[in-house]
Design a protein around this motif. Sequence first.
Motif, mmCIF file in Angstrom:
data_model
loop_
_atom_site.group_PDB
_atom_site.id
_atom_site.type_symbol
_atom_site.label_atom_id
_atom_site.label_comp_id
_atom_site.label_asym_id
_atom_site.label_seq_id
_atom_site.Cartn_x
_atom_site.Cartn_y
_atom_site.Cartn_z
ATOM 1 N N LEU A 28 46.161 40.979 48.801
ATOM 2 C CA LEU A 28 45.703 42.091 47.966
ATOM 3 C C LEU A 28 46.856 42.914 47.415
ATOM 4 N N ARG A 155 42.672 36.013 43.250
ATOM 5 C CA ARG A 155 41.558 36.863 43.671
ATOM 6 C C ARG A 155 40.946 36.406 44.986
ATOM 7 N N ARG A 170 44.292 47.399 47.323
ATOM 8 C CA ARG A 170 44.214 47.143 45.884
ATOM 9 C C ARG A 170 44.810 48.301 45.088
#
Length: 351
Positions: A28, A155, A170
Amino acid sequence: MQHSGIRVGRRDHRVDEFDLQLINALQLAPRAPWARLGEVLGADATTLARRWERLTGAGLARVTAFPAAPSLPRQPMAYLELTCRNGTVPEVSRALAEDPGTLSIQFTAGRHQLLLTVSRPRELAGYLLDWIGSFPDVVAYETHVITRIPFQASRWHLHALAPGQRRALRAMAGPPPGPGAPPPVTEADQALIGALAADGRASYGALGRAAGVSASTAARRLDRLLRGGAVGLRCDVARRELGWPAAAVLWGSVAYEELERAAADLEEAVPELRFCSTVAGSENALLVVWLRAIADLPEVERRLEARLPGLRLTDRRIVLRTMKLMGQVLDDQGRYAETVPMRMREPAVWG
């Protein structure tokens, strides 16, 4: 063929739950400082750095660079399915793995033996005619030009962290690339990208030395490449070692607008989905799924079709072995063994 391959050592390392959380955090926020990652994971920076060194040394994980979706108009990409003479697949695969433009190589069950992902800054025709055409053991091939990538492999993540931790990470990673054409890649940028392919967490000092510039200049160049969408960073794992021993490539057709609308939902609803792109042709969609077991495939397909009502799957190819993944050559156990940095600036001669 000459390339700057980087080999890694081998050490036994048993993966535990905290290792999975660390890998998930780097999926992430690939370049977040250890101290900031420690705030989310509840561990000190030294412990995190030491664990990561063990994971990479054992070939179980790697932060690497890849051509980001916005670079597609400038960086043509395609899937290439090869049929080889009986008994020559290993030899052909080894030769192809040395080529920087052959990003991934998978041995699949289907009408072709090898599925390649290729990227060529100049033209695909030269790759096919001058490089693939030079292999006497390649008896046939099919080419599928990638048109868009609504769901990139960057992703996909392990889902080993709580939602609040994922949100914090994120935010730490910063905004996605902005609109507009990606910036051009200079020779200094190419050297920097090569260093990132081998170690996506390399310090700015190390990146600067690789590119022949100062650490501050390397930081600015990397920020320009990432924010402009020329390249991206992702944390990949040795899937078999981390609980995903099976994989499949699904071909089908679906409206691109449906994929765009459903992309965010698919990440949570179908965590097995690794990658999705559209290609030119009647079968205009390719989806890659990672599985806990082959028997899970029908249920994964059901969930995909529920989220994409217009999806019509027409073929399924089980991945028997992955020889190379986004510039990372894998050994027979699926662990990372060597880096062949991709080139985003390239001479006109292949082979």
